[in-house]
Design a protein around this motif. Sequence first.
Motif, mmCIF file in Angstrom:
data_model
loop_
_atom_site.group_PDB
_atom_site.id
_atom_site.type_symbol
_atom_site.label_atom_id
_atom_site.label_comp_id
_atom_site.label_asym_id
_atom_site.label_seq_id
_atom_site.Cartn_x
_atom_site.Cartn_y
_atom_site.Cartn_z
ATOM 1 N N MET A 1 0.831 -1.205 0.000
ATOM 2 C CA MET A 1 0.000 0.000 0.000
ATOM 3 C C MET A 1 0.870 1.260 0.000
ATOM 4 N N ALA A 2 2.005 1.212 0.685
ATOM 5 C CA ALA A 2 2.922 2.361 0.681
ATOM 6 C C ALA A 2 3.424 2.630 -0.735
ATOM 7 N N ILE A 3 3.727 1.577 -1.466
ATOM 8 C CA ILE A 3 4.166 1.730 -2.862
ATOM 9 C C ILE A 3 3.024 2.295 -3.706
ATOM 10 N N PHE A 4 1.821 1.766 -3.514
ATOM 11 C CA PHE A 4 0.658 2.262 -4.257
ATOM 12 C C PHE A 4 0.448 3.755 -4.013
ATOM 13 N N PHE A 5 0.472 4.168 -2.737
ATOM 14 C CA PHE A 5 0.248 5.576 -2.416
ATOM 15 C C PHE A 5 1.412 6.461 -2.861
ATOM 16 N N THR A 6 2.609 5.900 -2.903
ATOM 17 C CA THR A 6 3.757 6.648 -3.421
ATOM 18 C C THR A 6 3.528 7.005 -4.884
ATOM 19 N N LEU A 7 3.052 6.037 -5.657
ATOM 20 C CA LEU A 7 2.754 6.299 -7.070
ATOM 21 C C LEU A 7 1.603 7.292 -7.211
ATOM 22 N N LEU A 8 0.598 7.144 -6.350
ATOM 23 C CA LEU A 8 -0.532 8.060 -6.370
ATOM 24 C C LEU A 8 -0.084 9.487 -6.056
ATOM 25 N N VAL A 9 0.777 9.630 -5.071
ATOM 26 C CA VAL A 9 1.268 10.950 -4.676
ATOM 27 C C VAL A 9 2.150 11.553 -5.763
ATOM 28 N N PHE A 10 2.927 10.738 -6.441
ATOM 29 C CA PHE A 10 3.768 11.264 -7.519
ATOM 30 C C PHE A 10 2.915 11.990 -8.554
ATOM 31 N N GLY A 11 1.699 11.523 -8.746
ATOM 32 C CA GLY A 11 0.808 12.135 -9.724
ATOM 33 C C GLY A 11 0.342 13.528 -9.351
ATOM 34 N N ALA A 12 0.258 13.835 -8.041
ATOM 35 C CA ALA A 12 -0.281 15.141 -7.630
ATOM 36 C C ALA A 12 0.604 16.304 -8.074
ATOM 37 N N PRO A 13 1.864 16.374 -7.654
ATOM 38 C CA PRO A 13 2.672 17.506 -8.118
ATOM 39 C C PRO A 13 2.923 17.452 -9.622
ATOM 40 N N THR A 14 3.005 16.243 -10.163
ATOM 41 C CA THR A 14 3.199 16.106 -11.608
ATOM 42 C C THR A 14 2.013 16.701 -12.367
ATOM 43 N N LEU A 15 0.798 16.375 -11.919
ATOM 44 C CA LEU A 15 -0.401 16.904 -12.561
ATOM 45 C C LEU A 15 -0.449 18.435 -12.463
ATOM 46 N N TYR A 16 -0.175 18.958 -11.284
ATOM 47 C CA TYR A 16 -0.193 20.413 -11.113
ATOM 48 C C TYR A 16 0.858 21.087 -11.993
ATOM 49 N N ALA A 17 2.023 20.471 -12.126
ATOM 50 C CA ALA A 17 3.064 21.047 -12.986
ATOM 51 C C ALA A 17 2.650 21.008 -14.454
ATOM 52 N N ILE A 18 2.039 19.897 -14.881
ATOM 53 C CA ILE A 18 1.570 19.793 -16.267
ATOM 54 C C ILE A 18 0.498 20.844 -16.536
ATOM 55 N N VAL A 19 -0.470 20.925 -15.627
ATOM 56 C CA VAL A 19 -1.529 21.927 -15.787
ATOM 57 C C VAL A 19 -0.922 23.330 -15.796
ATOM 58 N N GLY A 20 0.033 23.546 -14.891
ATOM 59 C CA GLY A 20 0.689 24.851 -14.850
ATOM 60 C C GLY A 20 1.402 25.181 -16.144
ATOM 61 N N GLN A 21 2.063 24.192 -16.727
ATOM 62 C CA GLN A 21 2.835 24.441 -17.951
ATOM 63 C C GLN A 21 1.951 24.605 -19.177
ATOM 64 N N PHE A 22 0.962 23.746 -19.328
ATOM 65 C CA PHE A 22 0.191 23.754 -20.563
ATOM 66 C C PHE A 22 -1.129 24.539 -20.480
#
Length: 198
Positions: free
Chosen positions: A138-159
Amino acid sequence: MLQMIIYSITIMYTPGPVTITAANIGLNRKFKDGLPFYAGVSLAIFVLYILIGYFGSLLLPAHDLWPISLIGGIYMLYLAYKIFLSNVDLNKAYFTTIGFRDGFLMQLFNPKAIIAVMPVVTIYFPQLNITGIKILYMAIFFTLLVFGAPTLYAIVGQFFSDIIQNKKVILFFNKIMSLILTYIALSILYHDIYLRFF
């Protein structure tokens, strides 16, 4: 399980210091330069889930969860209230050269991260019998889930910089996340408190 995932997405993907910083990275068109930062953020969540997950599973047997459910449910309602009324000022976020260590330390000492992890490991893990090696999974699952949050915000911010700079859009997003969080909190209080005692 679904409630746990909805709660985690709600709390992880609402604006906070990490996501606002990531949005700012995107606004400065530095998405690729921010990858080490996103990785550091994710590793910090992994560490928190492992430490709190194993510590919490030893101290909180599943049959004695009602006090934790009560506190956690009330605290989630408080968070939903704070998110609902929160204001957003993207001008407070700024971009400098940041990397893995910055992301790791920022998330490790981010109260929002600890707030996100505590109810999951103290309420949901024991309820769902997530113990032993399952905590690692579950820690690995949530790590991947969390990676998506700042990544998504950065993508939205850029594009979509025009959208992310619109305060009304972020405030609307906060209201939706707040309502979802309220539903989850009331569901916990209903199942673990009301049905148990009434």
